[in-house]
Design an enzyme around this catalytic site. Structure first.
Site: not given
Ligand code: SAH
Ligand code: SF4
Length: 396
Positions: A334, A130, A137, A377, A258, A117, A144
């Site tokens: 999100n 972005c 990942c 995301c 963080l 993406e 996430c």
């Protein structure tokens, strides 16, 4: 919001596929030229010519490279391409945010071409792209969606740079191209469509440091794409040993995910914290080469309802960051299907933001952009996969 799915074209045959030169570093271009027996004494000049055509002029065809001899142009066209990843799907938000799903070339005979993406966020005085640094990942942060994807590999620096090239072509951001009229793309003599890059797409950039650094060198090269490193931000979940290296070797802006002010909670949200706890992470930030009031570190803090959003945590955040030249970015969570969290209420975010603001940090809440297309995301990829499955069912 309509989502267009380009018809699936067959992946290019491997390994006979020609290599694309678009996105390569100077050293890689030199190697490509050597592989077609370019005399050593010509290499520097030829690299400079290709560089100018690919990155400054946005050439799509070797035939356009008018200061390169016809014979060499013919050899280049026979052995290489200037191909870029295919846009498999594009969504344009009512606020002008664009999200692209890109299909990469296969890397071996088994690979069908991974998808990544890339999101473009226009504002009146800037346009931010972005970019992704990995397919998927490995880090499994609990809030996430990218961390839940199975397939993971590092992107090459060519694949990272090519995201910028795709965006610039799509946005008419090379000489002679027109800007699209269907969305808000900043315009004006000296405003570029893409003026800023953030490594906040898929992946952990500091787990792919070498390729990320090489990509930044290509993006910031003054003879080509020419984006200042002060407009390129690398976001990390906190790979402490690589933070110093990134600063010393390359020197882009730094952002730290963080999200919590206590190790116990951060261990849960960002499991990498068990290896590099908050104290170590903040020490690495204090020591980040080049950090100053003019080059602040951005601290990202995702607002999770009832998890990390209390006033006491806001005060602790301010206390922890004392002495570090910092910006604070509060990100409304999100949501994604099956996510174990909710976004904090707006009043809670405001209360948190007021505490941060009173401590001297300006406008800390990141306005959600492209909400209508960007439910979360990692969402475009899964939405596209669902659509594709539906399309398959329709023809079966
Ligand atoms: N891996 C890097 C960069 C990619 S993630 C990192 O973690 O920093 C980019 C940013 O998006 C990070 O701050 C990440 O914490 C945040 N993010 C991930 N999922 C999110 C979600 N569902 N809602 C809001 N922010 C999210
Ligand atoms: Fe990876 Fe960043 Fe998502 Fe964590 S937040 S899983 S590090 S992409």
């Amino acid at each position: 919001m309509p989502l267009s799915l380009a018809s699936a074209s067959p992946a290019r045959a491997f390994p006979d596929a020609k290599r694309s030169l678009a996105g390569l570093t100077r050293a890689e271009l030199a190697d490509a030229l050597r592989s077609i027996d370019t005399p050593e004494r010509e290499i520097r000049m030829r690299v400079a010519q290709l560089w100018h055509w690919i990155y400054f002029r946005g050439a799509r065809d070797f035939a356009d490279m008018s200061n390169i001899s016809k014979a060499l142009r013919a050899v280049l066209a026979e052995r290489f391409t200037l191909a870029l990843p295919e846009i498999v799907a594009e969504q344009v938000s009512t606020d002008g945010t664009r999200k692209w799903l890109l299909r990469l070339d296969p890397i071996d005979a088994q690979d069908k071409g991974a998808e990544i993406e890339c999101v473009y966020i226009p504002e009146s005085d800037r346009g931010t792209l972005c970019v992704s640094s990995q397919v998927g990942c490995t880090l499994n942060c609990s809030f996430c969606h990218t961390g839940t994807q199975r397939l993971v590999r590092n992107l090459t620096s060519r694949e990272i740079v090519s995201q910028l090239l795709v965006a610039r072509f799509r946005l008419g951001d090379f000489p002679g191209l027109a800007r699209p009229t269907d969305g808000l793309v900043p315009s004006g003599e000296d405003v570029r469509a893409v003026s800023n890059i953030v490594f906040m797409g898929m992946g952990e950039p500091l787990y792919n440091l070498e390729h990320v650094e090489n990509a930044i060198e290509v993006m910031s090269d003054g003879d080509g794409l020419s984006l200042s490193k002060r407009r390129i931000t690398v976001s990390t979940s906190g790979v402490v040993p690589q933070i110093e290296r990134l600063g010393a070797e390359c020197g882009p802006m730094l952002a730290i995910s963080l999200h919590a002010v206590r190790d116990e909670l951060r261990d849960e949200l960002v499991p990498l914290n068990k290896k590099y706890p908050i104290r170590q992470l903040l020490e690495a930030c204090r020591d980040y080469p080049g950090v100053s009031n003019a080059r602040r570190i951005t601290f990202e803090y995702v607002m999770l309802k009832g998890v990390n959003d209390s006033p006491a945590e806001a005060r602790e955040l301010v206390r922890l960051l004392k002495g570090i030249p910092a910006k604070i970015n509060l990100i409304p969570f999100n949501p994604w299907p099956g996510a174990p969290y909710e976004c904090s209420d707006w009043e809670t975010i405001e209360r948190f933001s007021d505490i941060v603001f009173d401590a001297g940090y300006a406008s800390p809440v990141r306005t959600p952009r492209g909400r209508d297309i960007l439910a979360a995301c990692g969402q475009l990829k899964s939405e596209t996969e669902k659509l594709r499955a539906r399309a398959r069912l329709a023809v079966e």
